[in-house]
Design an enzyme around this catalytic site. Structure first.
Site, PDB file in Angstrom:
ATOM      1  N   LYS A  78     -79.626  -8.413 -22.952  1.00 55.43           N
ATOM      2  CA  LYS A  78     -78.707  -7.425 -23.516  1.00 55.43           C
ATOM      3  C   LYS A  78     -79.143  -6.048 -23.027  1.00 55.43           C
ATOM      4  O   LYS A  78     -80.356  -5.755 -22.990  1.00 55.43           O
ATOM      5  CB  LYS A  78     -78.762  -7.499 -25.047  1.00 55.43           C
ATOM      6  N   SER A 153     -72.592  -7.241 -31.669  1.00 57.57           N
ATOM      7  CA  SER A 153     -72.572  -6.386 -30.505  1.00 57.57           C
ATOM      8  C   SER A 153     -73.124  -7.038 -29.245  1.00 57.57           C
ATOM      9  O   SER A 153     -72.905  -6.539 -28.152  1.00 57.57           O
ATOM     10  CB  SER A 153     -73.364  -5.110 -30.788  1.00 57.57           C
ATOM     11  N   SER A 177     -75.473  -9.179 -35.056  1.00 58.88           N
ATOM     12  CA  SER A 177     -75.110  -9.065 -33.636  1.00 58.88           C
ATOM     13  C   SER A 177     -75.598 -10.178 -32.724  1.00 58.88           C
ATOM     14  O   SER A 177     -75.207 -10.209 -31.557  1.00 58.88           O
ATOM     15  CB  SER A 177     -75.576  -7.734 -33.075  1.00 58.88           C
TER      16      SER A 177
HETATM   17  N1  GLN Z   1     -71.505  -5.299 -36.522  1.00 60.61           N
HETATM   18  C1  GLN Z   1     -72.570  -4.632 -37.204  1.00 60.61           C
HETATM   19  C2  GLN Z   1     -72.478  -3.156 -36.911  1.00 60.61           C
HETATM   20  O1  GLN Z   1     -71.543  -2.770 -36.310  1.00 60.61           O
HETATM   21  C3  GLN Z   1     -73.879  -5.202 -36.781  1.00 60.61           C
HETATM   22  C4  GLN Z   1     -74.308  -4.766 -35.441  1.00 60.61           C
HETATM   23  C5  GLN Z   1     -75.629  -5.317 -35.013  1.00 60.61           C
HETATM   24  O2  GLN Z   1     -76.125  -6.282 -35.580  1.00 60.61           O
HETATM   25  N2  GLN Z   1     -76.224  -4.646 -34.042  1.00 60.61           N
HETATM   26  O3  GLN Z   1     -73.309  -2.392 -37.242  1.00 60.61           O
END
Ligand code: GLN
Length: 485
Positions: A78, A153, A177
């Site tokens: 990532k 994400s 994420s």
């Molecule tokens: N979707 C969640 C957010 O927007 C979690 C994101 C993540 O785990 N990095 O913060």
């Protein structure tokens, strides 16, 4: 079988037997990327040349007698993980030209194990989002249905593994994420216990929640990757000085006699019927294997978790992202008349809308006069949520639930409705709030789209999580299902 679909386990067996070389395997995966990534968009940058060099180095190490389950295995990172010499954009214009001068600890560990880095994967900007649509570069498409999101994400990492564009990948999970995109793309994704994996070299989003973890196509492969990346690191003061077991031992022990709880609040009446049916099927499978299933386990503060997360995560983000001032890293606006104007323009142009929204919410929640009402209150509720999990784990070995309320949604469907987007993570956020290990295992297809089963464990009890996940994987018959790309 095509080499790009091999599991880590099978690939390393064939490498050991000299049936294939790492160069062949790496080349096969690079060819697959060439063939499908134009449609999927999993990668932000490729490192094909250095990947082939690493593959040759791994082949040499093997022919010198070295063995290792990740030696010569292709991995995608990532784009929030630092690798010396490769761009690390975090999906942001702000870091478009940033090339870190050092390796993240996990990258160093993978390098030592001989894994072959293919490139960096797409993500929501600074890991804020649930669909990868917040990337400043391009969206990633779900390999099962190109009109749908892969989740986020870490959508690029999930899609890469699902599409055969990497043998495994790493992502980060602050509120879901890793697990959410793994569920929506039909791969295994795990967030280890907070403190299990060093975050040195992971660009910070919300430091009390962030954790690094793997995406793989089998539960065994997840255990193999955890073996390589877990452990104390003095460069990350939150990494825990606890022993790391061999996570592959005990995977096949089954669930006989295990106490499995199902949180009541994670099976609301609004849950998608197809998702519910998959969780029910999993519970029946566990029951027939001799597990003791208890439904209606109360976690009453679950409904506050979303609010707690959206105070704590933005607050920490507003502090962490203060470093992007146009002086230290990346994008820098220099045409202004004053330093303040330059800083304002740098941040105004460098960050996308969602990141700005988070910075504003976080700054507000931390500001004098509001701190007690929002941030401090959220911290108190966080403790309550943690205590409720502790109480549940006095009675149960693991908790199981859906990962997401629905299968993957269409690209664009929720892009302009932040609250609808945030609701995607209702079942995953609490696990970060409490710092627990959680995994998403493929639970089958609903209308042709994958959904996941979440297994949540006690702190540092990844072994129980993996054991239950592995029993479910064996019963689900999911193995080797690939998207029709
Ligand atoms: N979707 C969640 C957010 O927007 C979690 C994101 C993540 O785990 N990095 O913060």
């Amino acid at each position: 079988m095509d080499l790009h679909w091999l599991s880590i386990d099978e690939a390393s067996r064939r490498l050991d037997a000299r049936e294939i070389s790492s160069r062949e395997l790496t080349k096969a995966v690079l060819d697959r990327i060439e063939a499908v990534d134009g449609r999927v968009g999993a990668y932000l940058s490729l490192a094909a040349e250095s990947a082939l060099e690493s593959a040759d180095a791994a082949d040499k190490r093997r022919s010198d007698g070295e063995r290792g389950s990740l030696l010569g295995i292709p991995v995608a990172l990532k784009d929030v993980l630092s690798k010396r010499g490769l761009p690390t954009t975090c999906g942001s214009r702000m870091l478009e030209s940033y090339v870190p001068p050092y390796d993240a600890t996990v990258v160093e560990l993978l390098d030592r194990a001989g894994a072959v880095v293919l490139g960096k994967t797409n993500m929501d900007e600074f890991a804020m989002g649930s669909s990868t649509e917040n990337s400043a570069y391009h969206p990633t498409h779900n390999p099962w249905d190109l009109e749908r999101v892969p989740g986020g994400s870490s959508g690029g990492s999930a899609a890469a593994v699902a599409a055969g564009e990497a043998t495994f990948a790493l992502g980060s999970d602050t509120g879901g994420s890793i697990r959410q995109p793994a569920a929506l793309c039909g791969v295994v994704g795990m967030k280890p216990t907070y403190g299990r994996v060093s975050r040195f070299g992971l660009v910070a989003f919300a430091s009390s929640l962030d954790q690094i973890g793997p995406f793989t196509r089998t539960v065994r492969d997840t255990a193999t990757v955890l073996n390589a990346i877990c452990g104390h690191d003095k460069r990350d003061s939150t990494s825990a000085p606890v022993d790391v077991p061999d996570f592959t031992v005990g995977l096949d022990r089954g669930v006989q006699g295990l106490r499995i709880g199902v949180p009541r609040e994670y099976m609301p009446s609004s849950l998608d019927a197809g998702v519910r049916a998959k969780v029910e099927a999993a519970l029946s499978a566990f029951e027939s294997q001799g597990a003791i299933i208890e439904r209606d386990v109360p976690l009453p503060s679950t409904e506050a978790a979303l609010a707690v997360y959206y105070i704590i995560a933005p607050s920490e983000a507003s502090a962490n992202l203060a470093r992007y001032d146009g002086v230290k890293y990346g994008f820098s606006y220099t045409q202004g008349k004053t330093m303040w104007e330059n800083m304002e323009m740098t941040r105004g142009q460098g960050f996308g809308a969602e990141v700005k929204r988070r910075i504003m919410i976080g700054t507000y929640a931390l500001s004098s006069g509001y701190y007690d009402a929002y941030y401090l209150k959220a911290q108190k509720v966080r403790t309550v949520i943690r205590n409720e999990f502790d109480a549940a784990f006095e009675k149960y070995d693991v908790l199981v639930s859906p990962v997401t309320p629905t299968p993957a949604f269409k690209i664009g469907e929720k892009a302009n409705d932040p609250y609808a987007m945030y609701l995607n993570d209702v079942f995953t956020l609490p696990v970060n709030i409490a710092g627990l290990p959680g995994i998403s295992v493929p639970a089958g297809l609903v209308d042709g789209l994958p959904v996941g089963l979440q297994v949540i464990g006690k702190p540092f009890d990844e072994e129980a999580v993996l054991r239950v996940a592995s029993a479910f994987e064996a019963a689900s018959g999911w193995q080797d299902q690939h998207p029709p790309l």
